[in-house]
Design a protein around this motif. Structure first.
Motif, PDB file in Angstrom:
ATOM      1  N   ASN A 201       1.371  -0.533   0.138  1.00  0.00           N
ATOM      2  CA  ASN A 201      -0.164   0.145   0.224  1.00  0.00           C
ATOM      3  C   ASN A 201       1.046   1.321   0.206  1.00  0.00           C
ATOM      4  O   ASN A 201       1.291   1.483   0.618  1.00  0.00           O
ATOM      5  N   ASN A 202       1.443   1.416  -1.361  1.00  0.00           N
ATOM      6  CA  ASN A 202       2.239   2.985  -1.753  1.00  0.00           C
ATOM      7  C   ASN A 202       1.303   4.289  -2.069  1.00  0.00           C
ATOM      8  O   ASN A 202       2.064   4.887  -1.683  1.00  0.00           O
ATOM      9  N   ALA A 203       0.401   4.082  -2.232  1.00  0.00           N
ATOM     10  CA  ALA A 203      -0.585   5.234  -3.060  1.00  0.00           C
ATOM     11  C   ALA A 203      -0.409   5.773  -1.930  1.00  0.00           C
ATOM     12  O   ALA A 203      -1.004   6.065  -0.283  1.00  0.00           O
ATOM     13  N   GLY A 204      -0.337   7.991  -1.626  1.00  0.00           N
ATOM     14  CA  GLY A 204      -0.433   8.434  -0.198  1.00  0.00           C
ATOM     15  C   GLY A 204      -0.133  10.145  -1.196  1.00  0.00           C
ATOM     16  O   GLY A 204       0.796   9.806  -2.102  1.00  0.00           O
ATOM     17  N   ILE A 205      -0.297  10.651  -0.323  1.00  0.00           N
ATOM     18  CA  ILE A 205      -0.173  11.974  -0.469  1.00  0.00           C
ATOM     19  C   ILE A 205      -0.055  13.063   1.287  1.00  0.00           C
ATOM     20  O   ILE A 205       0.234  12.379   2.366  1.00  0.00           O
ATOM     21  N   ALA A 206       1.463  13.593   0.357  1.00  0.00           N
ATOM     22  CA  ALA A 206       1.704  14.158   2.132  1.00  0.00           C
ATOM     23  C   ALA A 206       1.530  15.917   2.013  1.00  0.00           C
ATOM     24  O   ALA A 206       1.188  16.451   0.562  1.00  0.00           O
ATOM     25  N   VAL A 207       0.945  16.273   3.039  1.00  0.00           N
ATOM     26  CA  VAL A 207       0.816  18.011   2.804  1.00  0.00           C
ATOM     27  C   VAL A 207       1.553  18.455   3.974  1.00  0.00           C
ATOM     28  O   VAL A 207       1.189  17.922   5.484  1.00  0.00           O
ATOM     29  N   CYS A 208       2.645  19.235   4.024  1.00  0.00           N
ATOM     30  CA  CYS A 208       3.532  19.204   4.582  1.00  0.00           C
ATOM     31  C   CYS A 208       3.388  20.867   5.138  1.00  0.00           C
ATOM     32  O   CYS A 208       3.631  21.877   4.096  1.00  0.00           O
ATOM     33  N   ALA A 209       2.870  21.067   5.972  1.00  0.00           N
ATOM     34  CA  ALA A 209       2.148  22.115   6.860  1.00  0.00           C
ATOM     35  C   ALA A 209       1.605  22.513   8.370  1.00  0.00           C
ATOM     36  O   ALA A 209       0.924  21.292   8.697  1.00  0.00           O
TER      37      ALA A 209
ATOM     38  N   PRO B 119      -6.836  23.998   5.011  1.00  0.00           N
ATOM     39  CA  PRO B 119      -7.699  23.223   4.761  1.00  0.00           C
ATOM     40  C   PRO B 119      -8.353  22.353   5.202  1.00  0.00           C
ATOM     41  O   PRO B 119      -7.644  21.037   4.409  1.00  0.00           O
ATOM     42  N   PRO B 120      -9.511  22.412   5.896  1.00  0.00           N
ATOM     43  CA  PRO B 120     -10.163  20.485   5.884  1.00  0.00           C
ATOM     44  C   PRO B 120     -10.682  19.480   5.049  1.00  0.00           C
ATOM     45  O   PRO B 120     -10.256  18.841   4.226  1.00  0.00           O
ATOM     46  N   GLU B 121     -10.777  20.884   3.621  1.00  0.00           N
ATOM     47  CA  GLU B 121     -11.042  19.094   2.370  1.00  0.00           C
ATOM     48  C   GLU B 121      -9.467  19.068   1.678  1.00  0.00           C
ATOM     49  O   GLU B 121      -9.527  18.043   1.593  1.00  0.00           O
ATOM     50  N   VAL B 122      -8.584  19.811   2.260  1.00  0.00           N
ATOM     51  CA  VAL B 122      -7.272  19.305   2.097  1.00  0.00           C
ATOM     52  C   VAL B 122      -6.694  17.795   2.635  1.00  0.00           C
ATOM     53  O   VAL B 122      -6.865  17.410   2.405  1.00  0.00           O
TER      54      VAL B 122
END
Length: 178
Positions: A97-105, A111-114
């Motif tokens: 399971n490699n799929a993923g996104i990183a939100v670095c903030a 924002p909640p939707e992110v």
């Protein structure tokens, strides 16, 4: 302890998020070792690009690009049907399971939707893939799965993890070091 050398020729592996980065590198490496790799990608162009990567030895391994978006239930189900049909009785040997996104903030800037998209991709998507593909593991019996996987504990564990990494500071949530 004696170790046997693994014969990957009859082993099927599914990797999500295989269009770039570590997922792509893992897919290419496992193919070079002789595995049959179902490489999950979200776009036709990524699938076409992956299928055109040159093979040093055509008798070793195989990459099968697979359209798979872990945030879409219909996509996961279609991919499951394809993999089940292709694997037959041998089933899956491994799931990455490699799929993923990183939100670095800082948390107060996201924002909640992110944040929802990140959780949907990295957590809920991974769980949905596990639930769909677990029955394809040929050597895993139902009793073993019920004993090892306790889905009712999963949400509580994630909630505790998120809470333990957040602290209140001046009326704002801030991310704390683990």
């Amino acid at each position: 302890m004696e170790f046997r050398k693994l014969d990957p020729r009859s082993k099927n592996v599914l990797i999500t998020g295989a269009s770039t980065g570590l997922g792509r590198a893992a897919a290419l490496h496992l193919r070079s070792l002789g595995f049959r790799v179902f490489a999950g990608v979200r776009s036709e162009s990524s699938a076409a690009e992956l299928s055109q990567v040159p093979v040093a030895d055509p008798l070793i391994g195989e990459i099968i690009p697979l359209l798979l978006d872990v945030t879409e239930a219909a996509s996961i189900d279609r991919a499951g049907t394809v993999v089940k049909g292709a694997c037959g009785d041998t089933g899956l040997w491994a799931l990455v399971n490699n799929a993923g996104i990183a939100v670095c903030a800082p948390l107060e800037c996201v924002p909640p939707e992110v944040l929802r998209l990140q959780l949907e991709t990295n957590f809920v998507g991974a769980l949905a893939v596990i639930q769909r593909f677990l029955p394809l593991f040929a050597d895993v019996g139902r009793a073993d799965r019920q004993r090892k996987l306790r889905p009712w504990q999963c949400g509580a564990a994630v909630s505790r993890c998120v809470r333990s990494r957040s602290i209140r500071q001046g009326g704002h949530e801030r991310c704390a070091a683990p």
